[in-house]
Each structure stands twice: as C-alpha cells, then as structure tokens.
Scaffold this motif. Structure first.
Motif, PDB file in Angstrom:
ATOM      1  N   GLU A   2       0.839  -1.190   0.000  1.00  0.00           N
ATOM      2  CA  GLU A   2       0.000   0.000   0.000  1.00  0.00           C
ATOM      3  C   GLU A   2       0.879   1.247   0.000  1.00  0.00           C
ATOM      4  OE1 GLU A   2      -3.439   1.752   2.852  1.00  0.00           O
ATOM      5  OE2 GLU A   2      -3.436  -0.397   2.473  1.00  0.00           O
ATOM      6  N   LYS A   3       0.524   2.177  -0.858  1.00  0.00           N
ATOM      7  CA  LYS A   3       1.295   3.417  -0.966  1.00  0.00           C
ATOM      8  C   LYS A   3       0.927   4.350   0.175  1.00  0.00           C
ATOM      9  CE  LYS A   3       1.548   3.102  -5.953  1.00  0.00           C
ATOM     10  NZ  LYS A   3       0.603   2.205  -6.537  1.00  0.00           N
ATOM     11  N   GLU A   4       1.890   5.155   0.584  1.00  0.00           N
ATOM     12  CA  GLU A   4       1.661   6.131   1.645  1.00  0.00           C
ATOM     13  C   GLU A   4       1.367   7.491   1.009  1.00  0.00           C
ATOM     14  OE1 GLU A   4       1.616   5.680   5.020  1.00  0.00           O
ATOM     15  OE2 GLU A   4       1.778   3.539   4.598  1.00  0.00           O
ATOM     16  N   PHE A   5       0.287   8.120   1.439  1.00  0.00           N
ATOM     17  CA  PHE A   5      -0.093   9.431   0.930  1.00  0.00           C
ATOM     18  C   PHE A   5      -0.242  10.400   2.092  1.00  0.00           C
ATOM     19  CE2 PHE A   5      -1.881   6.532  -2.285  1.00  0.00           C
ATOM     20  CZ  PHE A   5      -1.274   7.056  -3.413  1.00  0.00           C
ATOM     21  N   THR A   6       0.036  11.658   1.821  1.00  0.00           N
ATOM     22  CA  THR A   6      -0.212  12.689   2.821  1.00  0.00           C
ATOM     23  C   THR A   6      -1.723  12.898   2.901  1.00  0.00           C
ATOM     24  OG1 THR A   6      -0.125  14.504   1.240  1.00  0.00           O
ATOM     25  CG2 THR A   6       1.971  13.838   2.258  1.00  0.00           C
ATOM     26  N   GLU A   7      -2.151  13.585   3.937  1.00  0.00           N
ATOM     27  CA  GLU A   7      -3.574  13.882   4.102  1.00  0.00           C
ATOM     28  C   GLU A   7      -4.087  14.711   2.918  1.00  0.00           C
ATOM     29  OE1 GLU A   7      -6.512  16.106   7.271  1.00  0.00           O
ATOM     30  OE2 GLU A   7      -4.617  15.271   7.993  1.00  0.00           O
ATOM     31  N   ARG A   8      -3.271  15.624   2.464  1.00  0.00           N
ATOM     32  CA  ARG A   8      -3.641  16.479   1.331  1.00  0.00           C
ATOM     33  C   ARG A   8      -3.807  15.664   0.044  1.00  0.00           C
ATOM     34  NH1 ARG A   8      -0.646  22.129  -0.243  1.00  0.00           N
ATOM     35  NH2 ARG A   8      -2.152  22.743  -1.787  1.00  0.00           N
ATOM     36  N   GLU A   9      -2.885  14.709  -0.181  1.00  0.00           N
ATOM     37  CA  GLU A   9      -2.978  13.849  -1.369  1.00  0.00           C
ATOM     38  C   GLU A   9      -4.217  12.957  -1.303  1.00  0.00           C
ATOM     39  OE1 GLU A   9       1.684  13.189  -2.638  1.00  0.00           O
ATOM     40  OE2 GLU A   9       0.866  12.011  -0.982  1.00  0.00           O
ATOM     41  N   LEU A  10      -4.497  12.398  -0.126  1.00  0.00           N
ATOM     42  CA  LEU A  10      -5.699  11.579   0.042  1.00  0.00           C
ATOM     43  C   LEU A  10      -6.958  12.393  -0.235  1.00  0.00           C
ATOM     44  CD1 LEU A  10      -5.122   9.303   3.167  1.00  0.00           C
ATOM     45  CD2 LEU A  10      -5.590   8.583   0.828  1.00  0.00           C
ATOM     46  N   ASP A  11      -7.001  13.605   0.292  1.00  0.00           N
ATOM     47  CA  ASP A  11      -8.145  14.481   0.042  1.00  0.00           C
ATOM     48  C   ASP A  11      -8.333  14.735  -1.445  1.00  0.00           C
ATOM     49  OD1 ASP A  11      -8.730  14.682   2.730  1.00  0.00           O
ATOM     50  OD2 ASP A  11      -7.834  16.670   2.980  1.00  0.00           O
ATOM     51  N   ARG A  12      -7.246  14.952  -2.153  1.00  0.00           N
ATOM     52  CA  ARG A  12      -7.329  15.231  -3.595  1.00  0.00           C
ATOM     53  C   ARG A  12      -7.757  13.979  -4.367  1.00  0.00           C
ATOM     54  NH1 ARG A  12      -9.319  17.888  -7.286  1.00  0.00           N
ATOM     55  NH2 ARG A  12      -8.125  18.082  -9.184  1.00  0.00           N
ATOM     56  N   ILE A  13      -7.263  12.813  -3.985  1.00  0.00           N
ATOM     57  CA  ILE A  13      -7.682  11.570  -4.641  1.00  0.00           C
ATOM     58  C   ILE A  13      -9.185  11.355  -4.456  1.00  0.00           C
ATOM     59  CG2 ILE A  13      -7.507   9.043  -4.555  1.00  0.00           C
ATOM     60  CD1 ILE A  13      -4.507   9.453  -3.853  1.00  0.00           C
ATOM     61  N   ILE A  14      -9.658  11.553  -3.236  1.00  0.00           N
ATOM     62  CA  ILE A  14     -11.086  11.388  -2.942  1.00  0.00           C
ATOM     63  C   ILE A  14     -11.905  12.413  -3.723  1.00  0.00           C
ATOM     64  CG2 ILE A  14     -12.829  11.588  -1.126  1.00  0.00           C
ATOM     65  CD1 ILE A  14     -10.664  10.368   0.770  1.00  0.00           C
ATOM     66  N   GLU A  15     -11.429  13.640  -3.762  1.00  0.00           N
ATOM     67  CA  GLU A  15     -12.136  14.689  -4.497  1.00  0.00           C
ATOM     68  C   GLU A  15     -12.213  14.346  -5.988  1.00  0.00           C
ATOM     69  OE1 GLU A  15     -11.975  19.544  -4.987  1.00  0.00           O
ATOM     70  OE2 GLU A  15     -10.178  18.473  -4.373  1.00  0.00           O
ATOM     71  N   MET A  16     -11.111  13.890  -6.559  1.00  0.00           N
ATOM     72  CA  MET A  16     -11.094  13.532  -7.976  1.00  0.00           C
ATOM     73  C   MET A  16     -12.001  12.329  -8.245  1.00  0.00           C
ATOM     74  SD  MET A  16      -7.074  14.056  -8.904  1.00  0.00           S
ATOM     75  CE  MET A  16      -7.209  13.800 -10.673  1.00  0.00           C
ATOM     76  N   ALA A  17     -12.045  11.383  -7.315  1.00  0.00           N
ATOM     77  CA  ALA A  17     -12.907  10.217  -7.484  1.00  0.00           C
ATOM     78  C   ALA A  17     -14.386  10.606  -7.435  1.00  0.00           C
ATOM     79  CB  ALA A  17     -12.594   9.174  -6.413  1.00  0.00           C
ATOM     80  N   TRP A  18     -14.727  11.608  -6.614  1.00  0.00           N
ATOM     81  CA  TRP A  18     -16.112  12.071  -6.517  1.00  0.00           C
ATOM     82  C   TRP A  18     -16.534  12.853  -7.760  1.00  0.00           C
ATOM     83  CZ3 TRP A  18     -20.371  11.007  -4.052  1.00  0.00           C
ATOM     84  CH2 TRP A  18     -20.318  10.395  -2.798  1.00  0.00           C
ATOM     85  N   GLU A  19     -15.589  13.538  -8.404  1.00  0.00           N
ATOM     86  CA  GLU A  19     -15.930  14.333  -9.587  1.00  0.00           C
ATOM     87  C   GLU A  19     -16.346  13.400 -10.718  1.00  0.00           C
ATOM     88  OE1 GLU A  19     -12.294  16.438 -10.284  1.00  0.00           O
ATOM     89  OE2 GLU A  19     -12.755  17.968  -8.798  1.00  0.00           O
ATOM     90  N   ASP A  20     -17.501  13.649 -11.292  1.00  0.00           N
ATOM     91  CA  ASP A  20     -18.025  12.776 -12.332  1.00  0.00           C
ATOM     92  C   ASP A  20     -17.190  12.776 -13.599  1.00  0.00           C
ATOM     93  OD1 ASP A  20     -20.108  11.929 -10.764  1.00  0.00           O
ATOM     94  OD2 ASP A  20     -21.513  13.427 -11.505  1.00  0.00           O
ATOM     95  N   ARG A  21     -16.592  13.880 -13.935  1.00  0.00           N
ATOM     96  CA  ARG A  21     -15.885  13.982 -15.206  1.00  0.00           C
ATOM     97  C   ARG A  21     -14.391  13.669 -15.124  1.00  0.00           C
ATOM     98  NH1 ARG A  21     -18.078  18.310 -19.297  1.00  0.00           N
ATOM     99  NH2 ARG A  21     -20.277  17.805 -19.199  1.00  0.00           N
ATOM    100  N   THR A  22     -13.887  13.380 -13.951  1.00  0.00           N
ATOM    101  CA  THR A  22     -12.473  13.037 -13.815  1.00  0.00           C
ATOM    102  C   THR A  22     -12.317  11.530 -13.965  1.00  0.00           C
ATOM    103  OG1 THR A  22     -12.142  14.877 -12.286  1.00  0.00           O
ATOM    104  CG2 THR A  22     -10.437  13.178 -12.335  1.00  0.00           C
TER     105      THR A  22
END
Length: 92
Positions: A2-22
């Motif tokens: 499992e890769k280690e991500f900062t809190e900011r990176e995790l937030d951005r991954i989750i945000e991008m996953a929620w975006e319908d067009r990403t």
C-alpha cells in the motif's frame, strides 16, 4: 504493498474520485494508483453508506472510464485548477 499518501494527497484523490468527469486514468497518472486502489482508498476513508452511494453512482459511468467516453467529449478542467489563461501580463 500500500502506498503512503499525505492527508492532502488523500483528500485530492477522494475529491477527484467524486468528480463525475475526472476519469480514473487521470487519478492514476497523477498519483500512480489504479482504479482498484482508488476503490480501496474510498472504502477505507469513507463511511460505509457514502461508499455504497459513490460506488452505485460511479459503476459503469462513461465519464469515469476513458475507454467508455465518446470521442467528441471535451476534456474537463476542474474549477479548482489554476487558471493558466488569466495571466496578469497582457499579450500584445
């Protein structure tokens, strides 16, 4: 592994996953995580009911999978991305 991500990176991954067009491919390009890994991250970081709602919405959605997209679909630019076109130096 499992890769280690900062809190900011995790937030951005989750945000991008929620975006319908990403598409998932954009997340993989930026963070190096596959669609399956994004799903695991979402499951780990979200409440169970929120995860189920997200999975139901994303499953089979053409905009989340580049291979399913129509060729006529334009690239999407999030409103949170920096505006490159709004340079302060005027072009003459």
């Amino acid at each position: 592994m499992e890769k280690e991500f900062t809190e900011r990176e995790l937030d951005r991954i989750i945000e991008m996953a929620w975006e319908d067009r990403t598409p998932f491919e954009a997340i993989e390009f930026q963070f190096g995580v596959t669609e399956k890994e994004v799903i695991k991250i979402m499951q780990k970081e979200m409440k169970p009911s929120s995860f189920r709602m997200w999975r139901k919405r994303v499953q089979g959605r053409a905009t989340k999978h580049r291979k399913l997209r129509k060729h006529s679909m334009k690239k999407f630019k999030s409103s949170r991305q920096k505006q490159i076109t709004q340079n302060k130096i005027s072009k003459r």
